[in-house]
Design a protein around this motif. Structure first.
Motif, PDB file in Angstrom:
ATOM      1  N   LYS A 236       0.830  -1.180   0.000  1.00 44.82           N
ATOM      2  CA  LYS A 236       0.000   0.000   0.000  1.00 44.82           C
ATOM      3  C   LYS A 236       0.874   1.241   0.000  1.00 44.82           C
ATOM      4  O   LYS A 236       2.011   1.209   0.408  1.00 44.82           O
ATOM      5  CB  LYS A 236      -0.895  -0.027   1.220  1.00 44.82           C
ATOM      6  N   VAL A 237       0.307   2.325  -0.417  1.00 37.71           N
ATOM      7  CA  VAL A 237       1.069   3.549  -0.505  1.00 37.71           C
ATOM      8  C   VAL A 237       0.700   4.444   0.670  1.00 37.71           C
ATOM      9  O   VAL A 237      -0.473   4.676   0.929  1.00 37.71           O
ATOM     10  CB  VAL A 237       0.761   4.240  -1.841  1.00 37.71           C
ATOM     11  N   TYR A 238       1.713   4.917   1.367  1.00 37.93           N
ATOM     12  CA  TYR A 238       1.497   5.753   2.536  1.00 37.93           C
ATOM     13  C   TYR A 238       1.991   7.149   2.179  1.00 37.93           C
ATOM     14  O   TYR A 238       3.180   7.438   2.270  1.00 37.93           O
ATOM     15  CB  TYR A 238       2.271   5.145   3.692  1.00 37.93           C
ATOM     16  N   ALA A 239       1.086   7.969   1.690  1.00 41.24           N
ATOM     17  CA  ALA A 239       1.495   9.291   1.229  1.00 41.24           C
ATOM     18  C   ALA A 239       0.307  10.231   1.275  1.00 41.24           C
ATOM     19  O   ALA A 239      -0.840   9.805   1.147  1.00 41.24           O
ATOM     20  CB  ALA A 239       2.022   9.204  -0.202  1.00 41.24           C
ATOM     21  N   GLY A 240       0.589  11.487   1.452  1.00 40.36           N
ATOM     22  CA  GLY A 240      -0.460  12.492   1.504  1.00 40.36           C
ATOM     23  C   GLY A 240      -0.868  12.940   0.110  1.00 40.36           C
ATOM     24  O   GLY A 240      -0.238  12.585  -0.881  1.00 40.36           O
ATOM     25  N   PRO A 241      -1.936  13.723   0.039  1.00 42.88           N
ATOM     26  CA  PRO A 241      -2.466  14.117  -1.258  1.00 42.88           C
ATOM     27  C   PRO A 241      -1.491  14.918  -2.118  1.00 42.88           C
ATOM     28  O   PRO A 241      -1.416  14.713  -3.325  1.00 42.88           O
ATOM     29  CB  PRO A 241      -3.696  14.951  -0.912  1.00 42.88           C
ATOM     30  N   ALA A 242      -0.721  15.815  -1.478  1.00 40.66           N
ATOM     31  CA  ALA A 242       0.188  16.639  -2.281  1.00 40.66           C
ATOM     32  C   ALA A 242       1.248  15.765  -2.931  1.00 40.66           C
ATOM     33  O   ALA A 242       1.618  15.960  -4.093  1.00 40.66           O
ATOM     34  CB  ALA A 242       0.839  17.695  -1.396  1.00 40.66           C
ATOM     35  N   VAL A 243       1.696  14.769  -2.181  1.00 41.19           N
ATOM     36  CA  VAL A 243       2.721  13.872  -2.711  1.00 41.19           C
ATOM     37  C   VAL A 243       2.131  13.011  -3.827  1.00 41.19           C
ATOM     38  O   VAL A 243       2.742  12.798  -4.873  1.00 41.19           O
ATOM     39  CB  VAL A 243       3.279  12.984  -1.569  1.00 41.19           C
ATOM     40  N   ARG A 244       0.907  12.545  -3.622  1.00 42.06           N
ATOM     41  CA  ARG A 244       0.247  11.755  -4.667  1.00 42.06           C
ATOM     42  C   ARG A 244       0.093  12.577  -5.943  1.00 42.06           C
ATOM     43  O   ARG A 244       0.279  12.098  -7.054  1.00 42.06           O
ATOM     44  CB  ARG A 244      -1.127  11.276  -4.195  1.00 42.06           C
ATOM     45  N   ARG A 245      -0.257  13.854  -5.727  1.00 41.00           N
ATOM     46  CA  ARG A 245      -0.448  14.738  -6.886  1.00 41.00           C
ATOM     47  C   ARG A 245       0.870  14.882  -7.646  1.00 41.00           C
ATOM     48  O   ARG A 245       0.935  14.746  -8.848  1.00 41.00           O
ATOM     49  CB  ARG A 245      -0.945  16.098  -6.394  1.00 41.00           C
ATOM     50  N   LEU A 246       1.939  15.167  -6.876  1.00 42.02           N
ATOM     51  CA  LEU A 246       3.255  15.346  -7.502  1.00 42.02           C
ATOM     52  C   LEU A 246       3.642  14.081  -8.265  1.00 42.02           C
ATOM     53  O   LEU A 246       4.118  14.140  -9.397  1.00 42.02           O
ATOM     54  CB  LEU A 246       4.308  15.657  -6.417  1.00 42.02           C
ATOM     55  N   ALA A 247       3.396  12.928  -7.632  1.00 46.55           N
ATOM     56  CA  ALA A 247       3.763  11.663  -8.275  1.00 46.55           C
ATOM     57  C   ALA A 247       2.990  11.488  -9.577  1.00 46.55           C
ATOM     58  O   ALA A 247       3.539  11.056 -10.582  1.00 46.55           O
ATOM     59  CB  ALA A 247       3.486  10.508  -7.326  1.00 46.55           C
ATOM     60  N   ARG A 248       1.716  11.860  -9.537  1.00 43.59           N
ATOM     61  CA  ARG A 248       0.926  11.715 -10.769  1.00 43.59           C
ATOM     62  C   ARG A 248       1.465  12.627 -11.859  1.00 43.59           C
ATOM     63  O   ARG A 248       1.598  12.241 -13.013  1.00 43.59           O
ATOM     64  CB  ARG A 248      -0.541  12.019 -10.487  1.00 43.59           C
ATOM     65  N   GLU A 249       1.814  13.864 -11.443  1.00 41.15           N
ATOM     66  CA  GLU A 249       2.330  14.816 -12.436  1.00 41.15           C
ATOM     67  C   GLU A 249       3.614  14.295 -13.074  1.00 41.15           C
ATOM     68  O   GLU A 249       3.856  14.457 -14.254  1.00 41.15           O
ATOM     69  CB  GLU A 249       2.614  16.161 -11.761  1.00 41.15           C
ATOM     70  N   LEU A 250       4.445  13.640 -12.250  1.00 42.06           N
ATOM     71  CA  LEU A 250       5.735  13.180 -12.762  1.00 42.06           C
ATOM     72  C   LEU A 250       5.663  11.762 -13.331  1.00 42.06           C
ATOM     73  O   LEU A 250       6.648  11.220 -13.786  1.00 42.06           O
ATOM     74  CB  LEU A 250       6.787  13.221 -11.647  1.00 42.06           C
ATOM     75  N   GLY A 251       4.480  11.170 -13.257  1.00 40.55           N
ATOM     76  CA  GLY A 251       4.314   9.813 -13.782  1.00 40.55           C
ATOM     77  C   GLY A 251       5.018   8.769 -12.933  1.00 40.55           C
ATOM     78  O   GLY A 251       5.487   7.758 -13.436  1.00 40.55           O
ATOM     79  N   VAL A 252       5.111   9.019 -11.623  1.00 45.37           N
ATOM     80  CA  VAL A 252       5.795   8.068 -10.740  1.00 45.37           C
ATOM     81  C   VAL A 252       4.770   7.159 -10.082  1.00 45.37           C
ATOM     82  O   VAL A 252       3.766   7.636  -9.552  1.00 45.37           O
ATOM     83  CB  VAL A 252       6.587   8.833  -9.647  1.00 45.37           C
ATOM     84  N   ASP A 253       5.024   5.860 -10.117  1.00 40.13           N
ATOM     85  CA  ASP A 253       4.171   4.914  -9.400  1.00 40.13           C
ATOM     86  C   ASP A 253       4.678   4.848  -7.962  1.00 40.13           C
ATOM     87  O   ASP A 253       5.766   4.341  -7.694  1.00 40.13           O
ATOM     88  CB  ASP A 253       4.278   3.543 -10.081  1.00 40.13           C
ATOM     89  N   LEU A 254       3.871   5.359  -7.024  1.00 41.41           N
ATOM     90  CA  LEU A 254       4.342   5.466  -5.633  1.00 41.41           C
ATOM     91  C   LEU A 254       4.643   4.112  -5.005  1.00 41.41           C
ATOM     92  O   LEU A 254       5.380   4.026  -4.027  1.00 41.41           O
ATOM     93  CB  LEU A 254       3.309   6.222  -4.779  1.00 41.41           C
ATOM     94  N   VAL A 255       4.075   3.065  -5.580  1.00 36.67           N
ATOM     95  CA  VAL A 255       4.343   1.728  -5.040  1.00 36.67           C
ATOM     96  C   VAL A 255       5.853   1.439  -5.078  1.00 36.67           C
ATOM     97  O   VAL A 255       6.392   0.727  -4.238  1.00 36.67           O
ATOM     98  CB  VAL A 255       3.560   0.677  -5.866  1.00 36.67           C
ATOM     99  N   ALA A 256       6.532   2.039  -6.047  1.00 36.75           N
ATOM    100  CA  ALA A 256       7.955   1.747  -6.203  1.00 36.75           C
ATOM    101  C   ALA A 256       8.846   2.677  -5.375  1.00 36.75           C
ATOM    102  O   ALA A 256      10.062   2.527  -5.368  1.00 36.75           O
ATOM    103  CB  ALA A 256       8.329   1.872  -7.690  1.00 36.75           C
ATOM    104  N   VAL A 257       8.235   3.636  -4.669  1.00 36.55           N
ATOM    105  CA  VAL A 257       9.036   4.640  -3.958  1.00 36.55           C
ATOM    106  C   VAL A 257       9.129   4.273  -2.478  1.00 36.55           C
ATOM    107  O   VAL A 257       8.127   3.939  -1.850  1.00 36.55           O
ATOM    108  CB  VAL A 257       8.385   6.040  -4.108  1.00 36.55           C
TER     109      VAL A 257
END
Ligand code: CAO
Length: 529
Positions: A236-257
């Motif tokens: 599961k991904v443990y991240a706040g909305p701003a981080v999720r937004r940034l990840a989406r903008e950069l095309g990063v799959d947070l599962v891998a971070v």
């Protein structure tokens, strides 16, 4: 002007888990200043106006309450402000006041027929307070998929908070009523489950009316806003909305971070570091895609969705396989004396309630060999120009669970005795199998052991758990005839397979590693030297 913690409802003593700004930073209205977290929600405290940060008055880990000053800001829009931020919040003025998303109530919206044998369960969006523009950002299940209690179903996100909606029951997904990007509101149908409602669920009514749970047996849990409950899936991904937004903008799959924040939370810097690392990685030549085969043309088939742990494991393994230049060194180790010694300890160990398998001895020996060959206890830097040698020995070990492979990590394995290692291995594997591993218990490993000894086989090629550079595979020990120069003797032989990254380690070094391991396991008195 002081910026204060706004009204955070019933939450008290919430922790500052992220500071997003530093003195001198220019911030726009609504930019996140800090992130605070209670046991139910994490909330961004946004800038109440456009300006410059003058002073940050809190530190990471500080405990704060409504009304506490968190930082001082200078307004740059020249607007004369007479009201304090607090007053603005209390007065409920929308303009310029810090906005928060109230922690959503802890009750998932579940429509269950009254009969305990009910099967069709509708999971709906719970009360999300005044959150607006809520949309589905992740659908973690598909129709036909089996889910366990607490498995993630859907993540929804407003502008300020994201909320994970876990499954309140084990069962099979009958229908997924939303897709990524769908706008939702309170009571929107998300998922229909064919649930196995064996025991009365722990929370079906608002907490105040709910009967006390009869036992500690796992039951459904509430949606978890903005955070995941680290139940050990590691997926599961443990991240706040701003981080999720940034990840989406950069095309990063947070599962891998990997998250470096409190309790493994992913912060913006983690996403940026991830992007930087990947930009620095030499491109892998594109693979020709696999042919898509319609297997049903040849006979009956069944499509079984992978659990999230398996799906994530598959990605990690593929990544390791692509990045690491694998070579595997096989050897047979004579553990006759070790096995005799272990047999003499059986009674003593069981009096301490410890099951003494060969694994803690192997782990202890590995640490000693890693001390002799530190290049195996290392990672290559992303540009492959230096080796980062770790001075600690945190040893991961593969655990086979129902949901897939999990690798918990024994911290400072070198400082622990055999019994202590056995206890820690048992504790971590139990936690892995009951999905109670904390994310931190799966991080920071410097070397991994994968033991299939209890299962069988005479050897296998383990895949390096990158960014580590080596992994020891252990197969089943067996009694074999070994030639002693004049006759065959029955000896207990343990097959081991050391896979390593040939970019970091040479074959001769790997050869010496297994020889030294053999020497230690062949005569465990040497572990005491
Ligand atoms: N040879 C022979 N017997 C072995 C052995 C070996 N190398 N290793 C363990 N055993 C025996 C144990 O002594 C125990 O026997 P008793 O019950 O008679 O004492 C039995 O096998 C079961 O051991 P265990 O599995 O409970 O404990 P462990 O310490 O050996 O291993 C763990 C713990 C978590 C590593 C293991 O349970 C597990 O999950 N292994 C699978 C790992 C895996 O899937 N690896 C492949 C990943 S792909 O690279």
């Amino acid at each position: 002007m002081d910026v204060t913690i706004p009204d955070i409802g019933d939450a008290e003593d919430v922790e500052v888990i992220e500071i997003c700004v530093a003195p001198g930073d220019a911030v726009a209205e609504n930019d996140a200043l800090i992130v605070i977290e209670s046991d139910k929600a994490s909330m961004e405290v946004p800038a109440p106006f456009t300006g410059t940060v003058d002073q940050v008055l809190v530190s990471l880990g500080d405990v704060v309450n409504s009304g506490d000053s968190i930082l001082r800001m200078d307004a740059v829009d020249g607007e004369e402000r007479t009201e304090s931020t607090d007053e603005a919040v209390e007065a409920g003025t929308a303009d310029g006041s810090p906005t928060i998303v109230e922690p959503p109530p802890v009750t998932p919206e579940i429509a269950v027929p009254s009969s305990p044998a009910a099967e069709r369960i509708e999971i709906r969006v719970p009360d999300i307070g005044e959150a607006e523009n809520v949309s589905v950002i992740e659908v973690a299940v598909a129709a036909g998929q089996r889910v366990a209690v607490d498995d993630l179903l859907v993540v929804v996100e407003s502008e300020k908070a994201s909320m994970e909606i876990p499954s309140p029951f084990a069962g099979t997904v009958l229908e997924v009523a939303v897709k990524e990007g769908d706008g939702v509101e309170e009571s929107t149908l998300l998922v229909v489950l064919d649930g196995e409602v064996e025991a009365p669920p722990r929370v079906l009514e608002p907490a105040s009316e709910a009967p006390e749970p009869a036992s500690e047996a796992p039951g459904p849990t509430a949606p978890v806003p903005a955070v995941e409950t680290p139940v050990g899936s590691g997926s599961k991904v443990y991240a706040g909305p701003a981080v999720r937004r940034l990840a989406r903008e950069l095309g990063v799959d947070l599962v891998a971070v990997n998250g470096s924040g409190a309790r493994g939370r992913i912060v913006k810097d983690d996403v940026k570091a991830f992007v930087k690392r990947n930009l620095g990685t030499p491109a892998t030549p594109g693979l020709a895609p696999m042919e898509v085969v319609d297997f049903s043309r040849y006979g009956e088939i069944e499509t079984v969705p992978l659990s999230r742990i398996r799906a994530r494991g598959a990605q990690n393994l593929h990544r390791s396989w692509q990045h690491v230049v694998h070579v595997t060194q096989h050897d047979d180790i004579d553990v006759t004396d070790l096995e005799a010694f272990r047999a003499t300890l059986k009674e003593e160990a069981s009096a301490r309630d410890i099951k003494l398998t060969p694994l803690p001895f192997i782990m202890k020996a590995c640490v000693r060999v890693l001390e002799m060959h530190p290049q195996f206890n290392a990672s290559l830097d992303p540009t492959v120009t230096s080796l980062i040698v770790k001075r600690y020995h945190h040893i991961g070990f593969a655990v086979d669970t129902e949901d897939g492979l999990v690798v918990p990590v024994v911290r400072d394995a070198g400082g622990k005795g055999i019994y202590e290692l056995a206890t820690e291995i048992a504790r971590l594997s139990d936690a892995a199998r009951s999905k109670k591993l904390k994310p931190d218990e799966m991080r920071g490993g410097s070397f991994t052991i994968s033991s299939l000894g209890a299962v069988g086989g005479t050897g296998f090629t383990p895949i390096v758990n990158a960014p580590e550079v080596a992994i020891l595979g252990v197969a089943r020990l067996d009694t074999r005839p070994v030639w002693d120069g004049t006759a065959f003797q029955p000896r207990k032989v343990l097959p081991v397979s050391l896979s390593y990254d040939h970019r970091a380690i040479n074959g001769a070094e790997a050869g010496r590693f297994v020889v030294d391991l053999g020497r230690l396991l062949g005569d465990v008195r040497r572990l005491a030297l």
